[in-house]
Design a protein around this motif. Structure first.
Motif, PDB file in Angstrom:
ATOM      1  N   HIS A   1       0.820  -1.541  -0.048  1.00 42.88           N
ATOM      2  CA  HIS A   1      -0.104   0.422   0.144  1.00 42.88           C
ATOM      3  C   HIS A   1       0.580   1.105  -0.040  1.00 42.88           C
ATOM      4  O   HIS A   1       2.504   1.313   0.434  1.00 42.88           O
ATOM      5  CB  HIS A   1      -0.981  -0.239   1.394  1.00 42.88           C
TER       6      HIS A   1
ATOM      7  N   ARG B   1      -4.005   6.582   3.668  1.00 42.61           N
ATOM      8  CA  ARG B   1      -3.458   7.708   2.907  1.00 42.61           C
ATOM      9  C   ARG B   1      -2.652   8.276   3.777  1.00 42.61           C
ATOM     10  O   ARG B   1      -1.528   8.775   3.336  1.00 42.61           O
ATOM     11  CB  ARG B   1      -3.513   9.014   2.003  1.00 42.61           C
ATOM     12  N   GLU B   2      -3.047   8.824   4.982  1.00 41.46           N
ATOM     13  CA  GLU B   2      -2.128   9.741   5.698  1.00 41.46           C
ATOM     14  C   GLU B   2      -1.470   9.101   6.629  1.00 41.46           C
ATOM     15  O   GLU B   2      -0.080   9.768   6.722  1.00 41.46           O
ATOM     16  CB  GLU B   2      -3.480  10.631   6.970  1.00 41.46           C
TER      17      GLU B   2
ATOM     18  N   VAL C   1      -3.726   1.287  -4.199  1.00 36.93           N
ATOM     19  CA  VAL C   1      -3.073   3.216  -3.551  1.00 36.93           C
ATOM     20  C   VAL C   1      -4.599   3.137  -2.575  1.00 36.93           C
ATOM     21  O   VAL C   1      -5.914   3.320  -3.945  1.00 36.93           O
ATOM     22  CB  VAL C   1      -3.035   4.161  -4.350  1.00 36.93           C
TER      23      VAL C   1
ATOM     24  N   GLN D   1      -4.576   5.706 -12.919  1.00 37.69           N
ATOM     25  CA  GLN D   1      -4.467   6.888 -13.719  1.00 37.69           C
ATOM     26  C   GLN D   1      -6.487   7.301 -13.537  1.00 37.69           C
ATOM     27  O   GLN D   1      -6.898   8.217 -12.313  1.00 37.69           O
ATOM     28  CB  GLN D   1      -4.246   7.759 -14.615  1.00 37.69           C
TER      29      GLN D   1
ATOM     30  N   TRP E   1      -6.929   5.323  -9.358  1.00 40.05           N
ATOM     31  CA  TRP E   1      -6.240   5.773  -7.986  1.00 40.05           C
ATOM     32  C   TRP E   1      -7.004   6.757  -7.598  1.00 40.05           C
ATOM     33  O   TRP E   1      -6.677   7.629  -8.462  1.00 40.05           O
ATOM     34  CB  TRP E   1      -5.364   5.410  -8.239  1.00 40.05           C
ATOM     35  N   PRO E   2      -6.664   7.047  -6.234  1.00 40.28           N
ATOM     36  CA  PRO E   2      -6.468   5.930  -5.213  1.00 40.28           C
ATOM     37  C   PRO E   2      -8.525   5.541  -5.422  1.00 40.28           C
ATOM     38  O   PRO E   2      -9.264   5.774  -5.664  1.00 40.28           O
ATOM     39  CB  PRO E   2      -6.945   7.079  -3.445  1.00 40.28           C
TER      40      PRO E   2
ATOM     41  N   MET F   1       1.090   8.240   4.526  1.00 41.19           N
ATOM     42  CA  MET F   1       2.223   8.941   3.943  1.00 41.19           C
ATOM     43  C   MET F   1       2.928   9.603   4.757  1.00 41.19           C
ATOM     44  O   MET F   1       3.920   9.758   5.412  1.00 41.19           O
ATOM     45  CB  MET F   1       1.500  10.646   3.654  1.00 41.19           C
TER      46      MET F   1
ATOM     47  N   PRO G   1       1.175   5.758  -1.267  1.00 41.25           N
ATOM     48  CA  PRO G   1      -0.161   6.786  -1.097  1.00 41.25           C
ATOM     49  C   PRO G   1      -0.190   7.345  -1.940  1.00 41.25           C
ATOM     50  O   PRO G   1      -1.251   8.367  -2.570  1.00 41.25           O
ATOM     51  CB  PRO G   1       0.444   7.882  -0.154  1.00 41.25           C
ATOM     52  N   ASP G   2       0.591   7.059  -3.054  1.00 39.54           N
ATOM     53  CA  ASP G   2       0.626   8.172  -4.370  1.00 39.54           C
ATOM     54  C   ASP G   2       0.536   6.540  -5.849  1.00 39.54           C
ATOM     55  O   ASP G   2       1.200   6.341  -5.844  1.00 39.54           O
ATOM     56  CB  ASP G   2       0.600   9.159  -4.246  1.00 39.54           C
ATOM     57  N   LEU G   3       0.168   7.622  -6.742  1.00 41.26           N
ATOM     58  CA  LEU G   3       1.016   7.181  -8.196  1.00 41.26           C
ATOM     59  C   LEU G   3       2.297   6.854  -7.839  1.00 41.26           C
ATOM     60  O   LEU G   3       3.201   5.968  -8.641  1.00 41.26           O
ATOM     61  CB  LEU G   3       0.507   7.667  -9.826  1.00 41.26           C
ATOM     62  N   THR G   4       3.116   8.603  -8.448  1.00 41.62           N
ATOM     63  CA  THR G   4       4.521   8.758  -7.841  1.00 41.62           C
ATOM     64  C   THR G   4       5.090   7.203  -6.622  1.00 41.62           C
ATOM     65  O   THR G   4       6.138   6.955  -6.845  1.00 41.62           O
ATOM     66  CB  THR G   4       4.798  10.302  -6.855  1.00 41.62           C
TER      67      THR G   4
END
Ligand code: TXA
Ligand code: MG
Length: 317
Positions: free
Chosen positions: A67, A130-131, A123, A89, A92-93, A134, A69-72
């Protein structure tokens, strides 16, 4: 294994900070996603990942979802291009896991991928999740936070029920909105539905503008449930039941009279959200033989029927 004092953390600043600190220190933290609760560990830490398998009693040849937090962050551990990038694209999320080529320099433990040259990445849509990802700053391996073979947890109390004493903490994010695990898509080489789940297959097909292949049944473990009796309640399960026979308890769907109904109005989204909690409630009622109303094989019905079919499969003992 020595008993651990498992703390229940609140979804506030201190709770998030504590959960993230535990993850960075190699701890095991249950956390809410929009699908089900995950049992998180630093995916780059062999010892932490090994503890996940031990806590769940999980066969170690079954690989875990990572898991981010983002695509990057996803692109740091896996190669994402072509159809995979299009799906990432678009969805996600969200409740979609992609099985992608693992980057050689990903740092992901081989225990996570079971030594495969692919990695399952997702994601999650849950803002709390996600927090946490991160703040933790590491990719987080997380299977569903239940003892292996048992029903997936959709509340913090479910996680405590199954894993209290074996994990460091649970971050309470309330009840999961989707209620069934993510849809898993692989690319070998064409987009393939490895597990139906919270993102309807029809939605993915519409985005691709092409059908989804189904996995070859060659005996290799590519997705969960090739293990028999995944997602099982304690009682036996009979599917497509128009009514309960004597001694059976009916788990209803739609306008039937039943002690428990997944969705009296026949709504598949509501049924998915209720599925695992209702299976647990049937356990709590002492139901030893469960009959389930027919569920339409469309939209989230694919994921619901998949989990129920596994619940009805012969038990591993
Ligand atoms: O919604 C979900 O997906 C939840 C939440 C916590 O994110 N997680 C979840 O994880 O359901 P788990 O471990 O119960 O199921 C993940 C499945 C594994 O059983 C495995 O079969 C498949 O994903 N998987 C993982 N890595 C894979 C890979 N490299 N190739 C094929 N399948 C893989
Ligand atoms: Mg699971």
């Amino acid at each position: 294994m020595a008993e651990i004092d498992t703390s229940l953390l609140q979804p506030d600043r201190p709770g998030l900070a504590r959960a993230a600190a535990l993850l960075s220190a190699g701890g095991l933290v249950g956390f809410a996603t929009e699908t089900v609760y995950g049992l998180g560990a630093d995916a780059t830490d062999d010892r932490a990942v090994a503890r996940v398998f031990a806590a769940k009693g999980r066969p170690s040849f079954n690989p875990l979802i990572v898991h981010v937090p983002d695509l990057t962050a996803a692109a740091r551990i896996a190669v994402i291009d072509g159809a995979a990038l299009m799906l990432a694209q678009a969805f996600w999320p969200g409740p979609l896991t992609l099985v992608l080529p693992l980057r050689p320099d990903s740092g992901v433990s081989q225990l996570v991928t079971a030594g495969l040259d692919t990695v399952a990445v997702r994601v999650p849509a849950s803002a709390l999740a996600r927090e946490l990802l991160m703040l933790a700053g590491v990719p987080v391996a997380a299977p569903s936070a239940n003892p292996s073979g048992r029903v997936s947890p959709t509340t913090a109390a479910h996680v405590m029920d199954g894993l209290s004493g074996r994990i460091d903490a649970v971050l309470d994010g309330g009840a999961c909105g989707v209620g069934v695990e993510s849809t898993i898509v692989g690319f070998d080489p064409v987009p393939t539905l490895l597990r139906p789940g919270g993102l309807p297959a029809e939605t993915i097909v519409a985005c691709l503008g092409a059908p989804l292949a189904l996995p070859a049944q060659n005996g290799a473990i590519t997705a969960p449930g090739q293990l028999t009796s995944h997602y099982a309640p304690r009682g036996t399960v009979r599917l497509n039941a128009d009514r309960a026979e004597p001694g059976e308890t009916l788990l209803g769907f739609g306008s039937v009279t039943a002690p428990l109904n997944l969705s009296p109005g026949g709504d598949l989204t509501e049924a998915a959200a209720n599925l695992f909690a209702h299976l647990r409630a049937l356990d709590a009622m002492g139901a030893t033989r469960i009959a389930v109303s027919p569920i339409p094989q469309t939209g989230l019905g694919l994921a619901i029927n998949d989990r129920l079919t596994r619940a009805a499969a012969p038990r591993r003992g």
